[in-house]
Design a protein around this motif. Structure first.
Motif, PDB file in Angstrom:
ATOM      1  N   ARG A 131       0.799  -1.228   0.137  1.00  0.00           N
ATOM      2  CA  ARG A 131       0.080   0.063  -0.079  1.00  0.00           C
ATOM      3  C   ARG A 131       1.011   1.086   0.103  1.00  0.00           C
ATOM      4  O   ARG A 131       0.492   2.353  -0.661  1.00  0.00           O
ATOM      5  CB  ARG A 131      -0.963  -0.096   1.041  1.00  0.00           C
ATOM      6  CG  ARG A 131      -1.705   1.207   1.145  1.00  0.00           C
ATOM      7  CD  ARG A 131      -2.605   1.187  -0.081  1.00  0.00           C
ATOM      8  NE  ARG A 131      -2.722   2.847  -0.483  1.00  0.00           N
ATOM      9  CZ  ARG A 131      -3.211   3.292  -1.744  1.00  0.00           C
ATOM     10  NH1 ARG A 131      -3.962   2.317  -2.480  1.00  0.00           N
ATOM     11  NH2 ARG A 131      -3.081   4.444  -1.884  1.00  0.00           N
ATOM     12  N   LEU A 132       1.934   1.198   0.822  1.00  0.00           N
ATOM     13  CA  LEU A 132       3.017   2.354   0.782  1.00  0.00           C
ATOM     14  C   LEU A 132       3.498   2.698  -0.614  1.00  0.00           C
ATOM     15  O   LEU A 132       3.444   3.902  -1.143  1.00  0.00           O
ATOM     16  CB  LEU A 132       4.125   2.040   1.853  1.00  0.00           C
ATOM     17  CG  LEU A 132       5.068   3.222   1.966  1.00  0.00           C
ATOM     18  CD1 LEU A 132       4.584   4.188   2.930  1.00  0.00           C
ATOM     19  CD2 LEU A 132       6.506   2.747   2.259  1.00  0.00           C
ATOM     20  N   ALA A 133       3.558   1.498  -1.447  1.00  0.00           N
ATOM     21  CA  ALA A 133       4.227   1.729  -2.766  1.00  0.00           C
ATOM     22  C   ALA A 133       3.129   2.529  -3.632  1.00  0.00           C
ATOM     23  O   ALA A 133       3.365   3.473  -4.372  1.00  0.00           O
ATOM     24  CB  ALA A 133       4.514   0.464  -3.432  1.00  0.00           C
ATOM     25  N   MET A 661       8.921  -3.674  17.276  1.00  0.00           N
ATOM     26  CA  MET A 661       8.621  -4.830  16.163  1.00  0.00           C
ATOM     27  C   MET A 661       7.873  -4.186  14.820  1.00  0.00           C
ATOM     28  O   MET A 661       8.273  -4.636  13.919  1.00  0.00           O
ATOM     29  CB  MET A 661       8.030  -5.767  16.880  1.00  0.00           C
ATOM     30  CG  MET A 661       8.541  -6.212  18.058  1.00  0.00           C
ATOM     31  SD  MET A 661       8.612  -8.016  18.449  1.00  0.00           S
ATOM     32  CE  MET A 661       9.618  -8.592  17.173  1.00  0.00           C
ATOM     33  N   GLU A 662       6.810  -3.067  15.208  1.00  0.00           N
ATOM     34  CA  GLU A 662       6.335  -2.653  13.840  1.00  0.00           C
ATOM     35  C   GLU A 662       7.117  -1.406  13.420  1.00  0.00           C
ATOM     36  O   GLU A 662       7.245  -0.400  14.031  1.00  0.00           O
ATOM     37  CB  GLU A 662       4.854  -1.948  14.309  1.00  0.00           C
ATOM     38  CG  GLU A 662       3.917  -1.672  13.334  1.00  0.00           C
ATOM     39  CD  GLU A 662       3.545  -2.792  12.398  1.00  0.00           C
ATOM     40  OE1 GLU A 662       4.213  -3.254  11.590  1.00  0.00           O
ATOM     41  OE2 GLU A 662       2.423  -3.406  12.790  1.00  0.00           O
ATOM     42  N   ALA A 663       7.732  -1.630  12.132  1.00  0.00           N
ATOM     43  CA  ALA A 663       8.596  -0.536  11.789  1.00  0.00           C
ATOM     44  C   ALA A 663       7.983   0.636  11.552  1.00  0.00           C
ATOM     45  O   ALA A 663       8.538   1.517  12.088  1.00  0.00           O
ATOM     46  CB  ALA A 663       8.928  -0.934  10.278  1.00  0.00           C
ATOM     47  N   SER A 664       6.956   0.793  11.169  1.00  0.00           N
ATOM     48  CA  SER A 664       6.232   2.158  11.094  1.00  0.00           C
ATOM     49  C   SER A 664       4.882   1.754  11.275  1.00  0.00           C
ATOM     50  O   SER A 664       4.212   2.566  12.301  1.00  0.00           O
ATOM     51  CB  SER A 664       6.381   2.744   9.561  1.00  0.00           C
ATOM     52  OG  SER A 664       5.433   3.930   9.495  1.00  0.00           O
ATOM     53  N   GLY A 665       4.138   1.184  10.352  1.00  0.00           N
ATOM     54  CA  GLY A 665       2.453   1.094  10.487  1.00  0.00           C
ATOM     55  C   GLY A 665       2.112   2.463   9.778  1.00  0.00           C
ATOM     56  O   GLY A 665       2.880   3.258   9.569  1.00  0.00           O
ATOM     57  N   THR A 666       1.175   2.211   8.863  1.00  0.00           N
ATOM     58  CA  THR A 666       0.310   3.176   8.188  1.00  0.00           C
ATOM     59  C   THR A 666      -0.948   3.495   8.293  1.00  0.00           C
ATOM     60  O   THR A 666      -1.662   4.493   8.193  1.00  0.00           O
ATOM     61  CB  THR A 666       0.798   3.187   6.555  1.00  0.00           C
ATOM     62  OG1 THR A 666       0.465   1.622   6.158  1.00  0.00           O
ATOM     63  CG2 THR A 666       1.964   3.323   6.349  1.00  0.00           C
ATOM     64  N   GLY A 667      -1.518   2.294   8.886  1.00  0.00           N
ATOM     65  CA  GLY A 667      -2.953   2.230   9.167  1.00  0.00           C
ATOM     66  C   GLY A 667      -3.120   3.334  10.399  1.00  0.00           C
ATOM     67  O   GLY A 667      -4.314   4.033  10.385  1.00  0.00           O
TER      68      GLY A 667
HETATM   69  C1  GL9 Z   1       5.971  -3.500   6.732  1.00  0.00           C
HETATM   70  C2  GL9 Z   1       5.874  -2.973   8.095  1.00  0.00           C
HETATM   71  O1  GL9 Z   1       5.702  -4.185   9.016  1.00  0.00           O
HETATM   72  C3  GL9 Z   1       5.015  -1.866   8.684  1.00  0.00           C
HETATM   73  O2  GL9 Z   1       5.250  -1.424   9.717  1.00  0.00           O
HETATM   74  C4  GL9 Z   1       5.217  -0.666   7.422  1.00  0.00           C
HETATM   75  O3  GL9 Z   1       4.445   0.281   7.715  1.00  0.00           O
HETATM   76  C5  GL9 Z   1       5.111  -1.204   6.132  1.00  0.00           C
HETATM   77  C6  GL9 Z   1       5.452   0.005   5.147  1.00  0.00           C
HETATM   78  O4  GL9 Z   1       6.791   0.652   5.486  1.00  0.00           O
HETATM   79  O5  GL9 Z   1       5.872  -2.069   5.847  1.00  0.00           O
HETATM   80  N1  GL9 Z   1       6.790  -4.240   6.299  1.00  0.00           N
HETATM   81  C7  GL9 Z   1       6.218  -5.502   5.718  1.00  0.00           C
HETATM   82  O6  GL9 Z   1       6.939  -6.462   5.208  1.00  0.00           O
HETATM   83  N2  GL9 Z   1       4.976  -5.296   5.809  1.00  0.00           N
HETATM   84  C8  GL9 Z   1       4.689  -4.229   6.428  1.00  0.00           C
HETATM   85  O7  GL9 Z   1       3.356  -3.730   6.327  1.00  0.00           O
HETATM   86  N3  GL9 Z   1       4.080  -6.412   5.482  1.00  0.00           N
HETATM   87  C9  GL9 Z   1       3.013  -6.428   4.657  1.00  0.00           C
HETATM   88  O8  GL9 Z   1       3.302  -5.535   3.554  1.00  0.00           O
HETATM   89  C10 GL9 Z   1       1.976  -7.374   4.559  1.00  0.00           C
END
Ligand code: GL9
Length: 823
Positions: A131-133, A661-667
């Motif tokens: 989704r970020l992409a 553990m959660e790199a960022s989250g966008t939700g």
């Molecule tokens: C993820 C991270 O877990 C998220 O925290 C982050 O917001 C997004 C976008 O940078 O990337 N890395 C990853 O492999 N996923 C993420 O959501 N997993 C999926 O896309 C299912």
């Protein structure tokens, strides 16, 4: 920062809206072969889609010639996943013709919303990363940054999730079965992609030793473009998605031997490459087909990049001045040895020149620190599939380690940690190490995450390349995630502060003083209630359950994963249930707790938690004492189009991952932007959301990342929490003893055991009590609707930072070194 959008005043003329109705009818007949009198929604949706798309093709071609004429540096966003969802409303929103189109569609006897529902989501990704992409493509083109998405057109996207007897079942997502009107297939463009074979040495005419890759099996890559209109449509870009086609000479020898079926088998097998998206979330399954998909994307994309570049340049020496390639995680990192191979073996460059070009072209984004997600490929697999690349990787590593050894003499441990080749347990290629070595910049996706990369996961690299690892905090596009998905709130915001916010999200700050205006608060609350009503109707349709829009909507929608701790949320629900049962007349804040998310098909524990949610929901929802105060539901098949309904209706956004553990989250960003209050840990971008909205407007609880790390080192004892907290003990015992699974008492033992007997790796037991307290604060605040709505406004008002327009400009200026065109 962002450009102020100058939406063309006369969209009617630009997009020939007076002709739209006729075009719909014409396309219905000429393209679809349908009778316009039939009134089939699906036909009208398709005819509308084609009629909208054809209005963008001119603008798209004009954009491409702008790029060409100005010799603009181009950005290539390489990603194995894109998650665009539906296109129709996004096109109309960015073209600025939603209202006009609604009228025209009404004249044809439909509502725009019902036609919108005919579109199947393009689910070519697993979750946040994909989704970020898609958000970044929207922001690039909306800000006139010349960029393209490159990916794979999977025949089957992320599986369709249904819930049967409480369990997740996966069904195939045949999303293109009825065709996809947004695709522009380029039947006449084909690139050859090679696999297998061997690397051969020979002498060139100057007597130098050179390499060539021979005896390969070849597959053809055919591009399919999907247009990406920028907001206001001053530019239209595209994503180019590849599909595999067998090469014409495929197993010609088998055909010639008369083995027709055998030859056809090979043909069919080669086309399998782009059949299906791997549905794992943050888990590497070392399948050969997956590596084939990765190389297929990379090889086809680089042929396309170099073809476009060489139209305007005679030498590849200036490639880094004209091309920036962003690697979306390590999935496309095989691009690094691929570009080396092309520059050396095909274009005749020496190593040093090629390596310099390479490392000035690539940048890599890391999206996770979970060890099970870090890609490593067995050397024998990679060496068999891509023998020349394996040679190049060894040489990259040899030269790299020479440099490290010179800087840190005698530190052999460091060398083995940093090596691109992992030696323990059979040789494997560490794709993250390869991506770091071959890129000029590496970024994490939120401040905390980038910090963890620098001091933890990539510490050795940070010491060796002190400026390489940086941060770009993620963002989401305000066009889809506010304007399009939340018309009620968007209208109110535009009425109050004007329309510029959607291209300059910082403008939302102008809402801050309005939080003190009671008439504005009422209007804000009405918009939220309207969205909650719409969602309630959707829930009734989807799961035949009535929910009350006047209760607190508490939402956790994301992939199912132990680290995201949906289980902790369930433990809170069970605790509330117990409190109500103990004291049926207690005055509690009525809640509706909604969950959604897919579990990887092979992830047993995550699937069991889905089952637990559904069994807890069954018990809670059937209980007369609980009626009207607590309701629980799991909405099947969370996807982009469902998110567009869920996000605007949330009061409370659950962002409760184990810190670190959660790199960022966008939700988290989407919910807060739509006026939900966050309950969360100090993890990923939650940290920055708190900084922006103010600690008093968010419910933060639990262990911090450094405390989690410290507890892991010093020994963590989950039983201690069990023994010292009677309420927690009761919850655990109910799960463990089969209270929610009376017909199968041991069903949830693995859930119980993971916390009680297997170390509770994600530290739910430690965070349970602080979470309960934070939830109590939520309940108390919700009773004071005036204060709640005030904070809701302040959340949305302070989310400006989290526009993907800001993220993309940071990449553009700091990493890609490109400027918006026409400035
Ligand atoms: C993820 C991270 O877990 C998220 O925290 C982050 O917001 C997004 C976008 O940078 O990337 N890395 C990853 O492999 N996923 C993420 O959501 N997993 C999926 O896309 C299912």
């Amino acid at each position: 920062m962002s450009r102020v959008c100058k939406m063309s005043k006369n969209v009617r003329e630009v997009f020939r809206l007076d002709e739209l109705k006729d075009d719909i009818r014409r396309n219905m007949v000429a393209l679809l072969g349908n009778d316009p009198r039939s009134k089939r929604k699906f036909s009208y949706y398709n005819a509308l889609a084609y009629s909208v798309r054809e209005r963008l093709v001119d603008l798209w071609m004009r954009t491409q010639s702008d790029y060409y004429d100005s010799m603009a540096k181009r950005v290539y966003y390489l990603s194995m996943e894109f998650l665009p969802g539906r296109f129709l409303m996004n096109y109309l929103t960015n073209m600025g013709i939603v209202d006009e189109c609604r009228e025209i569609v009404a004249e044809l006897g439909f509502s725009l919303e019902e036609l919108e529902e005919e579109e199947w989501d393009a689910g070519l990704g697993n979750g946040g990363l994909g989704r970020l992409a898609s958000c970044y493509l929207d922001s690039m083109v909306s800000q006139n940054i010349p960029g393209y998405g490159y990916g794979i057109l999977y025949d089957y996207g992320i599986f369709y999730q249904s819930i049967v007897n409480g369990n997740q079942e996966e069904r195939c997502d045949n999303w293109r079965r009825h065709g996809c009107p947004w695709e522009i297939t380029r039947l006449d463009t084909l690139y050859e992609v090679k696999f297998y074979g061997r690397s051969e040495t020979y002498y060139d005419s100057d007597g130098n030793v050179r390499f060539r890759w021979v005896d390969t099996e070849n597959v053809m890559a055919m591009p399919c473009d999907i247009l990406i209109p920028g907001y206001g449509c001053s530019h239209v870009s595209n994503m180019r998605l590849w599909t595999a086609q067998s090469s014409r000479e495929f197993n010609l020898s088998d055909f010639n031997r008369g083995d027709y079926i055998g030859a056809m088998h090979g043909k069919v097998m080669s086309e399998n490459i782009t059949k299906v998206l791997y549905p794992n979330d943050q888990f590497l399954q070392g399948m050969e087909l997956r590596l084939k998909q990765q190389y297929f994307l990379v090889s086809a994309t680089f042929q396309d990049i170099l073809r476009r570049y060489l139209k305007q340049h005679t030498s590849l020496a200036a490639l880094p001045e004209a091309v920036a390639v962003q690697l979306n995680d390590t999935h496309p990192a095989i691009a690094i040895p691929e570009l080396m191979r092309l520059l050396m073996d095909v274009y005749g460059m020496g190593w040093d020149v090629a390596w310099d070009i390479c490392t000035r072209t690539f940048a890599y984004t890391n999206h996770t620190v979970l060890p099970e997600a870090l890609e490593t490929w067995p050397v024998d697999l990679l060496g068999r599939l891509l023998p020349r690349h394996m040679q190049i990787i060894y040489e990259i590593n040899r030269r790299f380690l020479e440099g490290v050894a010179a800087t840190f003499p005698g530190d052999t441990e460091r060398l083995s940690r940093m090596s691109v080749i992992q030696e323990e347990g059979g040789q494997r290629v560490r794709m993250a190490n390869l991506a770091i070595v071959g890129s000029h910049t590496v970024n994490g996706v939120a401040a905390l995450h980038s910090n963890i990369l620098q001091t933890g996961l990539f510490r050795d690299f940070h010491e060796y390349y002190p400026r390489k690892i940086r941060n770009v905090t993620n963002g989401v596009t305000p066009r889809r995630w506010l304007m399009q998905c939340n018309p009620a709130l968007s209208r109110l915001i535009t009425q109050s502060i004007g329309p510029e916010w959607c291209c300059n999200l910082e403008k939302l700050r102008e809402l801050v003083p309005l939080a003190e205006d009671s008439a504005f608060r009422d209007a804000w609350a009405r918009a939220k209630l309207e969205n909650k009503r719409l969602l309630s109707r959707y829930v009734l349709r989807k799961v035949q359950m009535g929910i009350n829009p006047n209760t607190l909507f508490d939402m956790q929608f994301k992939r199912m994963h132990e680290y995201k701790r949906q289980l902790l949320n369930v433990m809170h629900v069970i605790s509330l249930f117990n409190r109500i049962k103990d004291n049926p007349s207690a005055d509690i804040t009525p809640r509706t707790v909604l969950f959604g998310g897919k579990a990887a098909p092979g992830y047993y524990q995550a699937k069991l938690i889905i089952r637990l949610i559904n069994e807890v929901a069954r018990v809670v929802n059937a209980d007369a004492d609980v009626a009207g105060r607590l309701r629980v539901a799991f909405l099947p098949n969370y996807c982009i189009s469902q998110a567009e309904k869920v996000v605007p209706a949330a009061d409370l956004s659950e962002q409760i991952s184990t810190a670190g553990m959660e790199a960022s989250g966008t939700g988290n960003m989407k919910f807060a932007l739509n006026g939900a209050l966050t309950i969360g840990t100090l993890d990923g971008a939650n940290v920055e959301i708190m900084e922006e909205v103010g600690a008093e407007n968010i419910f933060i609880f639990g262990l911090k990342a450094h405390e989690v790390a410290e507890k892991r080192r010093s020994g963590y004892n989950p039983r201690e929490f069990y023994e010292n907290d009677a309420e927690l003990r009761r919850v655990m015992d109910m799960i463990g003893s089969g209270f929610f699974s009376p017909d199968e008492r041991g069903l949830f033992s693995p859930v119980y055991d993971s916390l009680m007997h297997h170390g509770d790796y994600y530290m739910l037991m430690a965070d349970y009590r602080p979470y309960m307290e934070a939830q109590a604060a939520v309940d108390a605040l919700y009773l004071d609707q005036d204060q709640w709505v005030r904070k809701s406004i302040l959340n949305a008002a302070n989310m400006g930072k989290f526009s993907s327009d800001r993220s993309v400009m940071e990449y553009a200026r700091g990493i890609w070194h490109v400027e918006p065109l026409g400035k």
